[in-house]
Design a protein around this motif. Structure first.
Motif, mmCIF file in Angstrom:
data_model
loop_
_atom_site.group_PDB
_atom_site.id
_atom_site.type_symbol
_atom_site.label_atom_id
_atom_site.label_comp_id
_atom_site.label_asym_id
_atom_site.label_seq_id
_atom_site.Cartn_x
_atom_site.Cartn_y
_atom_site.Cartn_z
ATOM 1 N N LYS A 333 0.770 -1.249 -0.009
ATOM 2 C CA LYS A 333 0.145 -0.051 0.117
ATOM 3 C C LYS A 333 0.933 1.285 -0.045
ATOM 4 O O LYS A 333 0.507 2.491 -0.325
ATOM 5 N N GLN A 357 -1.386 2.786 -15.190
ATOM 6 C CA GLN A 357 -2.309 3.373 -14.278
ATOM 7 C C GLN A 357 -3.273 2.311 -13.259
ATOM 8 O O GLN A 357 -3.514 2.092 -12.289
ATOM 9 N N LYS A 358 -3.748 1.446 -14.322
ATOM 10 C CA LYS A 358 -4.734 0.374 -13.748
ATOM 11 C C LYS A 358 -3.800 -0.487 -13.054
ATOM 12 O O LYS A 358 -4.275 -1.096 -11.976
ATOM 13 N N PHE A 360 -1.035 -0.124 -11.496
ATOM 14 C CA PHE A 360 -0.805 0.728 -10.179
ATOM 15 C C PHE A 360 -1.841 0.484 -9.252
ATOM 16 O O PHE A 360 -1.766 0.470 -7.876
ATOM 17 N N ASP A 361 -3.261 0.885 -9.866
ATOM 18 C CA ASP A 361 -4.229 0.831 -8.778
ATOM 19 C C ASP A 361 -4.500 -0.459 -8.072
ATOM 20 O O ASP A 361 -4.827 -0.661 -7.187
ATOM 21 N N GLU A 362 -4.573 -1.346 -8.979
ATOM 22 C CA GLU A 362 -4.608 -2.832 -8.608
ATOM 23 C C GLU A 362 -3.796 -3.246 -7.374
ATOM 24 O O GLU A 362 -3.998 -3.791 -6.520
ATOM 25 N N LYS A 364 -2.314 -1.005 -5.480
ATOM 26 C CA LYS A 364 -2.686 -0.333 -4.275
ATOM 27 C C LYS A 364 -3.979 -1.055 -3.549
ATOM 28 O O LYS A 364 -3.993 -0.767 -2.392
ATOM 29 N N SER A 365 -4.774 -1.347 -4.511
ATOM 30 C CA SER A 365 -5.992 -1.812 -3.831
ATOM 31 C C SER A 365 -5.756 -3.229 -3.187
ATOM 32 O O SER A 365 -6.310 -3.528 -2.077
ATOM 33 N N ASP A 368 -4.159 -2.192 0.263
ATOM 34 C CA ASP A 368 -5.066 -1.685 0.977
ATOM 35 C C ASP A 368 -6.214 -2.690 1.724
ATOM 36 O O ASP A 368 -6.409 -2.591 2.870
ATOM 37 N N GLU A 385 -3.306 -7.184 -17.971
ATOM 38 C CA GLU A 385 -3.564 -5.921 -18.293
ATOM 39 C C GLU A 385 -3.013 -5.742 -19.711
ATOM 40 O O GLU A 385 -3.996 -5.364 -20.665
#
Ligand code: KIV
Ligand code: ZN
Length: 512
Positions: A333, A357-358, A360-362, A364-365, A368, A385
């Motif tokens: 995270k 970006q996708k 990276f977001d995955e 992070k999620s 989290d 991806e």
């Protein structure tokens, strides 16, 4: 040496000895770690590595304590190592005889000198302690041994009596006087006072043996050396009675990097020696153990990784190579874009800005939600991806489940695998198990898969709740991947999550 220290140390009052001896006691005090017992072969392996590391002395054991200890010491003596081999002995003739039987030429003998030890353990008065110590040293010297004398519990012994004991044993021929902080009560300032006092009153070489009950063994040993102590008793991984002894790796690396004192040890062997000792003793190091812990050179936060990628010294005091360790960038995270980009580059994966970006977001999620993101996870996420525009190798085309009282649930599954439709039926302990067994049969020949983890969570309440399934699968090539799916139907969510992870595994296998 750290650059600022060179100037600072010039102004500090220190009395460093000309030569610092490293006396390793992993095989003796280290073996006294509760729950640890080493076989002769294991002791031999560790002794060889300590010798290769370049320690001056290896305390191989306590020969009088068992036949096995004599045997191990003898076998290590036969190895003809460069390090001097030492055997422990109480101040008793039979203990010295055992040291001699073990073919050792150096004895480390001890007797408790504090009032607690005199009154409650030895039942000896001060006079008797002196008499016993002197006869012990004389006996050992008469038998040709080099003698190191330890005043056990020295740090709780009356100072005048401690000095009396040291004076008498030195007169009797002791070659080294050792100061054990048997229950680890010293602090750096108390160490400074004690060692300076001993140094001012004795010319014999001084050794220190400090325990780590308050986590200060390394700091105290370092202070003792600053005040002129000639020798440090240490153990690999800081093993030893209770919370252990001064850790070899911490002391040696501090001397080398903060003081510029190179003891001539091959420090690149430290990490593998620490692992060997951890494996053979069963005492694994915590991840945050200085120098040799898994996290000693690991970085996760975006700010730190950014610094490390530009110049590793920004967030590392020494390089991992110095101790044979390696750097690890961990994704989670706190990860920043730079870390992910660098890992993708390492794995030759090119993503455009949108795809990145996708991914990276995955990550992070996942972070989290408390998940640790492995390198394999990153590759799987990135490859998925990249391939999202392409066809997925395995697609579900049909599913029917039949179940009832007193019959095993049966699942009939139809899959399209690389464009070819296949169907089979299988039973299981429950509907999900039956469906997964059918899938396993259908993909046989295309891939093998092991379900490592399966988590089912209801996201909403009620009988029509949305279920989220998260799985981790692995294949026989050592790849792992995650899979995730959400559905109101638990069986469907499970199958889609497993297929998600299988597709990622297939793409990883095909990309490699
Ligand atoms: O901690 C201690 O006092 C010892 C003695 C045997 C020196 O290990
Ligand atoms: Zn000890």
């Amino acid at each position: 040496m750290f650059t600022n220290d060179i100037e600072i140390l010039k102004n500090v009052d220190m009395n460093l000895p000309d030569k610092i001896y490293i006396f390793d006691t992993t095989l003796r005090d280290g073996e006294q770690t509760p729950g640890v017992a080493l076989t002769t072969d294991e002791k031999i392996q560790i002794a060889q590595k300590l010798n290769n590391l370049g320690v001056d002395k290896i305390e191989v054991g306590f020969p009088a304590s068992s036949h096995g200890e004599i045997e191990s010491a003898k076998r290590i003596s036969e190895m003809d190592l460069d390090s001097t081999l030492v055997g422990l002995a109480r101040s008793l003739e039979k203990d010295f005889d055992a040291v001699l039987d073990a073919d050792l030429e150096y004895v480390h003998t001890f007797i408790g000198t504090s009032q607690l030890h005199r009154d409650y353990k030895l039942k000896m008065d001060k006079e008797k302690i002196i008499e016993t110590s002197v006869s012990a040293v004389e006996y050992a010297k008469d038998h040709g041994l080099t003698v190191e004398f330890s005043a056990e519990d020295a740090t709780r012994t009356e100072r005048d009596f401690l000095f009396e004991v040291f004076t008498e044993v030195v007169s009797a021929g002791a070659d080294f006087i050792d100061v054990p902080d048997t229950v680890g009560i010293l602090t750096p300032v108390l160490t400074r006072e004690l060692i300076t006092d001993i140094k001012n009153n004795f010319t014999a070489p001084i050794s220190v043996h400090f325990h780590n009950d308050f986590g200060l063994a390394t700091a105290n040993t370092l202070t003792a050396i600053e005040c002129g102590a000639n020798q440090a008793h240490v153990t690999i991984n800081g093993l030893g009675e209770r919370t252990g002894n001064c850790s070899l790796e911490e002391l040696v690396m501090t001397l080398k990097s903060a003081y510029g004192i190179d003891l001539g040890l091959d420090t690149t062997r430290l990490y593998s020696l620490s692992n060997l000792v951890g494996r053979l003793t069963g005492i694994k190091m915590p991840v945050n153990k200085p120098i040799v812990g898994d996290n000693a050179f690991a970085h996760e936060s975006g700010i730190h990784v950014h610094g490390i990628l530009n110049n590793s010294s920004t967030y590392e005091p020494i390089s991992p190579e110095m101790v044979g360790h390696s750097r690890r960038i961990v994704l989670g995270k706190h990860t920043g874009a730079n870390a992910v980009k660098s890992k993708l580059k390492e794995n030759h994966i090119d993503l455009n800005d949108d795809q990145f970006q996708k991914v990276f977001d995955e990550i992070k999620s996942l972070g989290d939600s408390g998940k640790c993101v492995t390198d394999d996870d990153l590759i799987a996420i990135a490859i998925t991806e990249l391939s999202s525009a392409r066809e997925t190798p395995i697609v579900i085309k049909g599913l029917s489940i039949s179940m009832g009282a007193n019959v095993s649930p049966t699942a009939t599954v139809k899959l399209e695998i690389d464009g070819e439709e296949k169907e089979t039926a299988s039973t299981g302990v429950g509907p999900i198990d039956a469906a997964l067994n059918a899938i396993r049969q259908l993909v046989q020949g295309t891939m093998d898969i092991e379900l490592e983890e399966y988590n089912l969570e209801a996201i909403t309440g009620g009988t029509d709740a949305l279920a989220e399934v998260f799985v981790i699968s692995s294949d026989s090539h050592g790849n792992t991947s995650t899979g995730r799916s959400t559905s109101q139907d638990i069986v469907m969510a499970s199958i889609l999550a497993v297929l998600d992870s299988m597709n990622k595994l297939l793409l990883i296998q095909r990309a490699k």
